[in-house]
Design a protein around this motif. Structure first.
Motif, PDB file in Angstrom:
ATOM      1  N   MET A   1     -26.960  43.193 -11.002  1.00 28.74           N
ATOM      2  CA  MET A   1     -28.369  43.107 -11.283  1.00 28.74           C
ATOM      3  C   MET A   1     -28.863  44.509 -11.632  1.00 28.74           C
ATOM      4  SD  MET A   1     -31.612  41.971  -8.805  1.00 28.74           S
ATOM      5  CE  MET A   1     -30.581  41.005  -7.781  1.00 28.74           C
ATOM      6  N   ASP A   2     -29.557  44.592 -12.750  1.00 28.88           N
ATOM      7  CA  ASP A   2     -30.140  45.866 -13.147  1.00 28.88           C
ATOM      8  C   ASP A   2     -31.363  46.159 -12.285  1.00 28.88           C
ATOM      9  OD1 ASP A   2     -28.310  46.276 -15.159  1.00 28.88           O
ATOM     10  OD2 ASP A   2     -29.567  45.398 -16.723  1.00 28.88           O
ATOM     11  N   ALA A   3     -31.701  47.436 -12.211  1.00 30.72           N
ATOM     12  CA  ALA A   3     -32.887  47.850 -11.460  1.00 30.72           C
ATOM     13  C   ALA A   3     -33.713  48.799 -12.308  1.00 30.72           C
ATOM     14  CB  ALA A   3     -32.478  48.537 -10.156  1.00 30.72           C
ATOM     15  N   VAL A   4     -35.011  48.741 -12.119  1.00 33.29           N
ATOM     16  CA  VAL A   4     -35.937  49.601 -12.828  1.00 33.29           C
ATOM     17  C   VAL A   4     -37.054  49.989 -11.868  1.00 33.29           C
ATOM     18  CG1 VAL A   4     -37.308  47.675 -13.726  1.00 33.29           C
ATOM     19  CG2 VAL A   4     -37.314  49.839 -14.943  1.00 33.29           C
ATOM     20  N   SER A   5     -37.601  51.175 -12.060  1.00 34.41           N
ATOM     21  CA  SER A   5     -38.713  51.597 -11.207  1.00 34.41           C
ATOM     22  C   SER A   5     -39.965  50.802 -11.572  1.00 34.41           C
ATOM     23  CB  SER A   5     -38.984  53.090 -11.387  1.00 34.41           C
ATOM     24  OG  SER A   5     -39.511  53.334 -12.675  1.00 34.41           O
ATOM     25  N   TYR A   6     -40.882  50.753 -10.644  1.00 35.95           N
ATOM     26  CA  TYR A   6     -42.134  50.048 -10.866  1.00 35.95           C
ATOM     27  C   TYR A   6     -42.858  50.607 -12.081  1.00 35.95           C
ATOM     28  CZ  TYR A   6     -47.020  48.735 -10.334  1.00 35.95           C
ATOM     29  OH  TYR A   6     -48.288  48.284 -10.577  1.00 35.95           O
ATOM     30  N   SER A   7     -42.934  51.931 -12.198  1.00 37.18           N
ATOM     31  CA  SER A   7     -43.650  52.528 -13.334  1.00 37.18           C
ATOM     32  C   SER A   7     -42.945  52.222 -14.652  1.00 37.18           C
ATOM     33  CB  SER A   7     -43.835  54.031 -13.133  1.00 37.18           C
ATOM     34  OG  SER A   7     -42.591  54.672 -13.015  1.00 37.18           O
ATOM     35  N   GLY A   8     -41.613  52.251 -14.664  1.00 43.13           N
ATOM     36  CA  GLY A   8     -40.866  51.896 -15.863  1.00 43.13           C
ATOM     37  C   GLY A   8     -41.050  50.435 -16.231  1.00 43.13           C
ATOM     38  N   PHE A   9     -41.083  49.584 -15.229  1.00 44.73           N
ATOM     39  CA  PHE A   9     -41.300  48.151 -15.451  1.00 44.73           C
ATOM     40  C   PHE A   9     -42.685  47.928 -16.044  1.00 44.73           C
ATOM     41  CE2 PHE A   9     -42.698  43.982 -13.738  1.00 44.73           C
ATOM     42  CZ  PHE A   9     -41.767  43.169 -14.368  1.00 44.73           C
ATOM     43  N   ARG A  10     -43.674  48.573 -15.484  1.00 44.83           N
ATOM     44  CA  ARG A  10     -45.057  48.413 -15.939  1.00 44.83           C
ATOM     45  C   ARG A  10     -45.202  48.883 -17.388  1.00 44.83           C
ATOM     46  NH1 ARG A  10     -48.892  51.832 -12.581  1.00 44.83           N
ATOM     47  NH2 ARG A  10     -47.759  53.351 -13.805  1.00 44.83           N
ATOM     48  N   LYS A  11     -44.570  49.989 -17.728  1.00 44.91           N
ATOM     49  CA  LYS A  11     -44.673  50.538 -19.088  1.00 44.91           C
ATOM     50  C   LYS A  11     -44.005  49.636 -20.126  1.00 44.91           C
ATOM     51  CE  LYS A  11     -44.815  55.349 -17.617  1.00 44.91           C
ATOM     52  NZ  LYS A  11     -44.049  56.610 -17.524  1.00 44.91           N
ATOM     53  N   ASN A  12     -42.954  48.932 -19.713  1.00 41.63           N
ATOM     54  CA  ASN A  12     -42.174  48.114 -20.658  1.00 41.63           C
ATOM     55  C   ASN A  12     -42.136  46.647 -20.236  1.00 41.63           C
ATOM     56  OD1 ASN A  12     -41.165  50.241 -22.476  1.00 41.63           O
ATOM     57  ND2 ASN A  12     -40.264  51.023 -20.588  1.00 41.63           N
ATOM     58  N   LEU A  13     -43.233  46.165 -19.698  1.00 42.71           N
ATOM     59  CA  LEU A  13     -43.284  44.802 -19.149  1.00 42.71           C
ATOM     60  C   LEU A  13     -42.785  43.754 -20.145  1.00 42.71           C
ATOM     61  CD1 LEU A  13     -44.054  42.844 -16.890  1.00 42.71           C
ATOM     62  CD2 LEU A  13     -46.388  42.854 -17.796  1.00 42.71           C
ATOM     63  N   LYS A  14     -43.317  43.782 -21.359  1.00 39.57           N
ATOM     64  CA  LYS A  14     -42.933  42.769 -22.351  1.00 39.57           C
ATOM     65  C   LYS A  14     -41.427  42.800 -22.613  1.00 39.57           C
ATOM     66  CE  LYS A  14     -43.908  41.053 -26.946  1.00 39.57           C
ATOM     67  NZ  LYS A  14     -44.722  41.161 -28.148  1.00 39.57           N
ATOM     68  N   ASN A  15     -40.869  43.994 -22.787  1.00 38.46           N
ATOM     69  CA  ASN A  15     -39.430  44.104 -23.055  1.00 38.46           C
ATOM     70  C   ASN A  15     -38.601  43.587 -21.883  1.00 38.46           C
ATOM     71  OD1 ASN A  15     -39.831  45.225 -25.597  1.00 38.46           O
ATOM     72  ND2 ASN A  15     -39.810  47.315 -24.819  1.00 38.46           N
ATOM     73  N   TYR A  16     -39.023  43.918 -20.669  1.00 39.74           N
ATOM     74  CA  TYR A  16     -38.269  43.448 -19.498  1.00 39.74           C
ATOM     75  C   TYR A  16     -38.380  41.936 -19.342  1.00 39.74           C
ATOM     76  CZ  TYR A  16     -37.143  48.158 -18.006  1.00 39.74           C
ATOM     77  OH  TYR A  16     -36.626  49.425 -17.949  1.00 39.74           O
ATOM     78  N   MET A  17     -39.547  41.383 -19.659  1.00 36.35           N
ATOM     79  CA  MET A  17     -39.696  39.926 -19.592  1.00 36.35           C
ATOM     80  C   MET A  17     -38.760  39.250 -20.587  1.00 36.35           C
ATOM     81  SD  MET A  17     -43.797  39.490 -19.033  1.00 36.35           S
ATOM     82  CE  MET A  17     -43.733  37.697 -19.086  1.00 36.35           C
ATOM     83  N   GLN A  18     -38.693  39.784 -21.792  1.00 33.94           N
ATOM     84  CA  GLN A  18     -37.780  39.232 -22.801  1.00 33.94           C
ATOM     85  C   GLN A  18     -36.331  39.367 -22.352  1.00 33.94           C
ATOM     86  OE1 GLN A  18     -38.975  41.468 -26.265  1.00 33.94           O
ATOM     87  NE2 GLN A  18     -40.380  39.857 -26.952  1.00 33.94           N
ATOM     88  N   GLN A  19     -35.984  40.518 -21.801  1.00 34.21           N
ATOM     89  CA  GLN A  19     -34.613  40.763 -21.348  1.00 34.21           C
ATOM     90  C   GLN A  19     -34.215  39.770 -20.261  1.00 34.21           C
ATOM     91  OE1 GLN A  19     -33.905  44.786 -19.952  1.00 34.21           O
ATOM     92  NE2 GLN A  19     -32.211  44.115 -18.665  1.00 34.21           N
ATOM     93  N   VAL A  20     -35.093  39.555 -19.294  1.00 34.79           N
ATOM     94  CA  VAL A  20     -34.793  38.636 -18.193  1.00 34.79           C
ATOM     95  C   VAL A  20     -34.598  37.222 -18.721  1.00 34.79           C
ATOM     96  CG1 VAL A  20     -35.837  37.525 -16.178  1.00 34.79           C
ATOM     97  CG2 VAL A  20     -35.851  40.007 -16.362  1.00 34.79           C
ATOM     98  N   ASN A  21     -35.423  36.812 -19.673  1.00 33.67           N
ATOM     99  CA  ASN A  21     -35.297  35.468 -20.231  1.00 33.67           C
ATOM    100  C   ASN A  21     -34.075  35.315 -21.115  1.00 33.67           C
ATOM    101  OD1 ASN A  21     -37.491  33.624 -19.392  1.00 33.67           O
ATOM    102  ND2 ASN A  21     -38.774  35.310 -20.094  1.00 33.67           N
ATOM    103  N   GLU A  22     -33.746  36.332 -21.881  1.00 31.16           N
ATOM    104  CA  GLU A  22     -32.604  36.240 -22.795  1.00 31.16           C
ATOM    105  C   GLU A  22     -31.269  36.383 -22.078  1.00 31.16           C
ATOM    106  OE1 GLU A  22     -33.303  39.140 -25.827  1.00 31.16           O
ATOM    107  OE2 GLU A  22     -35.050  38.068 -26.619  1.00 31.16           O
ATOM    108  N   ASP A  23     -31.193  37.300 -21.117  1.00 23.64           N
ATOM    109  CA  ASP A  23     -29.933  37.576 -20.438  1.00 23.64           C
ATOM    110  C   ASP A  23     -29.646  36.630 -19.281  1.00 23.64           C
ATOM    111  OD1 ASP A  23     -29.769  39.686 -22.181  1.00 23.64           O
ATOM    112  OD2 ASP A  23     -30.195  41.232 -20.692  1.00 23.64           O
ATOM    113  N   ALA A  24     -30.661  35.910 -18.828  1.00 18.74           N
ATOM    114  CA  ALA A  24     -30.523  35.037 -17.657  1.00 18.74           C
ATOM    115  C   ALA A  24     -29.999  35.825 -16.460  1.00 18.74           C
ATOM    116  CB  ALA A  24     -29.633  33.837 -17.960  1.00 18.74           C
ATOM    117  N   GLU A  25     -30.445  37.076 -16.351  1.00 19.73           N
ATOM    118  CA  GLU A  25     -30.070  37.907 -15.214  1.00 19.73           C
ATOM    119  C   GLU A  25     -31.337  38.471 -14.589  1.00 19.73           C
ATOM    120  OE1 GLU A  25     -27.408  41.836 -14.180  1.00 19.73           O
ATOM    121  OE2 GLU A  25     -26.854  40.578 -15.882  1.00 19.73           O
ATOM    122  N   ALA A  26     -31.402  38.398 -13.275  1.00 14.78           N
ATOM    123  CA  ALA A  26     -32.573  38.894 -12.567  1.00 14.78           C
ATOM    124  C   ALA A  26     -32.653  40.411 -12.683  1.00 14.78           C
ATOM    125  CB  ALA A  26     -32.513  38.480 -11.105  1.00 14.78           C
ATOM    126  N   LEU A  27     -33.848  40.931 -12.472  1.00 12.66           N
ATOM    127  CA  LEU A  27     -34.100  42.365 -12.554  1.00 12.66           C
ATOM    128  C   LEU A  27     -34.791  42.812 -11.277  1.00 12.66           C
ATOM    129  CD1 LEU A  27     -34.296  44.980 -14.365  1.00 12.66           C
ATOM    130  CD2 LEU A  27     -36.594  44.150 -14.970  1.00 12.66           C
TER     131      LEU A  27
END
Length: 91
Positions: A1-27
């Protein structure tokens, strides 16, 4: 499972949402306090996990599944024709 900081997640929310849906892997989203860490997963994966938990917690259903597995492993299965919507054998 990949990990990202809260601030990094907030800055790239849309990209992380797409990644989670496409990869079927939790973050994992981490923060300064590990008690505030969260895990983000797709709704599809969440629904599948919930259904699995419901099945596993249903004792009568799990007994039927185990009994079916036993029958399968002991070659005690029978093939039946498929039924159509009217309940008649599909030809």
């Amino acid at each position: 499972m990949d990990a990202v900081s809260y601030s990094g997640f907030r800055k790239n929310l849309k990209n992380y949402m797409q990644q989670v849906n496409e990869d079927a892997e939790a973050l994992m989203v981490t923060s300064q306090s590990t008690q505030e860490d969260i895990v983000v997963m797709s709704k599809r994966d969440y629904d599948a996990m919930q259904e699995t938990l419901r099945i596993l917690s249903n004792r009568p259903l799990m007994e039927k599944i185990r009994r079916g597995e036993e029958q399968y492993h002991h070659n005690q299965t029978h093939q039946h024709p498929l039924l159509d919507d009217d309940g008649d054998p599909d030809d």
